[in-house]
Design a protein around this motif. Structure first.
Motif, short mmCIF file in Angstrom:
data_model
loop_
_atom_site.label_atom_id
_atom_site.label_comp_id
_atom_site.label_asym_id
_atom_site.label_seq_id
_atom_site.Cartn_x
_atom_site.Cartn_y
_atom_site.Cartn_z
N SER A 153 -49.50 -19.49 -9.27
CA SER A 153 -50.95 -19.53 -9.05
C SER A 153 -51.45 -18.15 -8.64
O SER A 153 -52.51 -17.71 -9.09
CB SER A 153 -51.31 -20.58 -8.00
OG SER A 153 -50.82 -20.21 -6.73
N GLN A 154 -50.69 -17.44 -7.81
CA GLN A 154 -51.08 -16.09 -7.41
C GLN A 154 -51.07 -15.13 -8.59
O GLN A 154 -51.96 -14.30 -8.75
CB GLN A 154 -50.16 -15.58 -6.30
CG GLN A 154 -50.37 -16.26 -4.97
CD GLN A 154 -51.80 -16.10 -4.46
OE1 GLN A 154 -52.42 -15.06 -4.61
NE2 GLN A 154 -52.32 -17.16 -3.87
N SER A 155 -50.06 -15.25 -9.43
CA SER A 155 -49.98 -14.40 -10.63
C SER A 155 -51.17 -14.64 -11.54
O SER A 155 -51.74 -13.69 -12.10
CB SER A 155 -48.69 -14.68 -11.39
OG SER A 155 -47.57 -14.39 -10.60
N THR A 156 -51.55 -15.90 -11.68
CA THR A 156 -52.71 -16.25 -12.52
C THR A 156 -53.99 -15.71 -11.91
O THR A 156 -54.83 -15.13 -12.60
CB THR A 156 -52.80 -17.78 -12.70
OG1 THR A 156 -51.58 -18.26 -13.25
CG2 THR A 156 -53.96 -18.16 -13.59
N ARG A 157 -54.13 -15.88 -10.60
CA ARG A 157 -55.34 -15.41 -9.90
C ARG A 157 -55.49 -13.89 -10.02
O ARG A 157 -56.59 -13.38 -10.21
CB ARG A 157 -55.29 -15.82 -8.43
CG ARG A 157 -56.56 -15.46 -7.66
CD ARG A 157 -56.47 -15.89 -6.21
NE ARG A 157 -55.48 -15.16 -5.45
CZ ARG A 157 -55.70 -13.96 -4.88
NH1 ARG A 157 -56.85 -13.35 -5.03
NH2 ARG A 157 -54.74 -13.40 -4.17
N GLN A 158 -54.41 -13.17 -9.94
CA GLN A 158 -54.46 -11.71 -9.96
C GLN A 158 -54.38 -11.11 -11.36
O GLN A 158 -54.51 -9.91 -11.53
CB GLN A 158 -53.32 -11.15 -9.10
CG GLN A 158 -53.49 -11.50 -7.64
CD GLN A 158 -52.29 -11.11 -6.80
OE1 GLN A 158 -51.21 -10.85 -7.33
NE2 GLN A 158 -52.48 -11.07 -5.50
N SER A 159 -54.21 -11.94 -12.35
CA SER A 159 -54.07 -11.47 -13.72
C SER A 159 -55.36 -10.82 -14.23
O SER A 159 -56.46 -11.20 -13.84
CB SER A 159 -53.71 -12.65 -14.63
OG SER A 159 -53.78 -12.27 -15.98
N ASP A 160 -55.20 -9.84 -15.11
CA ASP A 160 -56.36 -9.18 -15.73
C ASP A 160 -56.75 -9.83 -17.06
O ASP A 160 -57.73 -9.41 -17.67
CB ASP A 160 -56.05 -7.69 -15.96
CG ASP A 160 -55.95 -6.92 -14.66
OD1 ASP A 160 -56.58 -7.34 -13.67
OD2 ASP A 160 -55.24 -5.90 -14.64
N ARG A 161 -55.97 -10.80 -17.49
CA ARG A 161 -56.27 -11.45 -18.77
C ARG A 161 -57.54 -12.29 -18.64
O ARG A 161 -57.74 -13.01 -17.67
CB ARG A 161 -55.10 -12.34 -19.19
CG ARG A 161 -53.87 -11.53 -19.55
CD ARG A 161 -52.66 -12.36 -19.90
NE ARG A 161 -52.98 -13.56 -20.65
CZ ARG A 161 -52.16 -14.58 -20.77
NH1 ARG A 161 -50.98 -14.55 -20.19
NH2 ARG A 161 -52.50 -15.64 -21.47
N ARG A 162 -58.38 -12.18 -19.64
CA ARG A 162 -59.66 -12.90 -19.63
C ARG A 162 -59.43 -14.41 -19.56
O ARG A 162 -60.15 -15.11 -18.86
CB ARG A 162 -60.46 -12.53 -20.87
CG ARG A 162 -61.81 -13.20 -20.95
CD ARG A 162 -62.84 -12.28 -21.55
NE ARG A 162 -64.07 -12.93 -21.92
CZ ARG A 162 -64.99 -13.36 -21.04
NH1 ARG A 162 -64.76 -13.25 -19.77
NH2 ARG A 162 -66.10 -13.92 -21.46
N SER A 163 -58.43 -14.90 -20.29
CA SER A 163 -58.16 -16.34 -20.29
C SER A 163 -57.75 -16.83 -18.90
O SER A 163 -58.13 -17.92 -18.48
CB SER A 163 -57.09 -16.69 -21.32
OG SER A 163 -55.88 -16.03 -21.01
N ASP A 164 -56.99 -16.01 -18.17
CA ASP A 164 -56.60 -16.38 -16.80
C ASP A 164 -57.80 -16.34 -15.86
O ASP A 164 -57.92 -17.20 -14.97
CB ASP A 164 -55.49 -15.44 -16.29
CG ASP A 164 -54.14 -15.74 -16.91
OD1 ASP A 164 -53.95 -16.87 -17.42
OD2 ASP A 164 -53.26 -14.86 -16.88
#
Length: 121
Positions: free
Chosen positions: A91-102
Motif C-alpha cells: 500500500s505504501q509503494s502504491t501511495r508513493q508511486s509516480d505512476r498515473r494509474s497508481d
C-alpha cells in the motif's frame, strides 16, 4: 400455426404480459442469488481481512468492508486491496508511486476507506 416440432412460436405461446412477469421474476431471483453469493462464500477482501490476524478483524467487520468494496471498487481493485492486508508495504509503494494509474487508484482507495469508516464503524 405449428413450428418444426409442433410447437407454437414463442410470441403465440406466452402472452406478452406473462412473458414480462416471467422475465422480471427470473431477473429478480438471479440478482438475489448473485448478491447473496459474496456473503456466503466470502470475497477476496473479506478472506484477506480475516487471515490478516489483526485483533479487531471480526467476521462482521470484514464482511462489511467486503460489501463496501463490492459497491465501490472493480474486481481488479478489490484484488489489489486484498493484497494490502497480507503485505501492508504494497500500500505504501502504491501511495508513493509516480505512476498515473497508481495515483488514480490511490484516490479511489482513499474514498473507499472513507466509506468503510462511515458504514463499518
Amino acid at each position: 400455426m405449428s413450428g418444426k416440432w409442433g410447437l407454437r412460436p414463442l410470441k403465440e405461446a406466452v402472452p406478452k404480459g406473462r412473458m414480462m412477469k416471467r422475465l422480471l421474476f427470473v431477473v429478480t431471483v438471479s440478482s438475489m442469488t448473485l448478491s447473496a453469493l459474496p456473503a456466503w462464500s466470502g470475497g477476496t477482501i473479506e478472506r484477506a481481512c480475516l487471515r490478516a490476524d489483526r485483533p479487531n478483524a471480526t467476521r462482521s467487520l470484514c464482511s462489511c468492508i467486503q460489501k463496501v468494496a463490492n459497491a465501490t471498487l472493480t474486481g481488479s481493485e478489490r484484488s489489489k486491496v486484498a493484497k494490502f492486508f497480507k503485505d501492508p508495504h504494497k500500500s505504501q509503494s502504491t501511495r508513493q508511486s509516480d505512476r498515473r494509474s497508481d495515483e488514480k487508484f490511490w484516490k479511489k482507495y482513499k474514498q473507499f476507506g472513507a466509506h468503510v469508516s462511515k458504514y463499518c464503524g
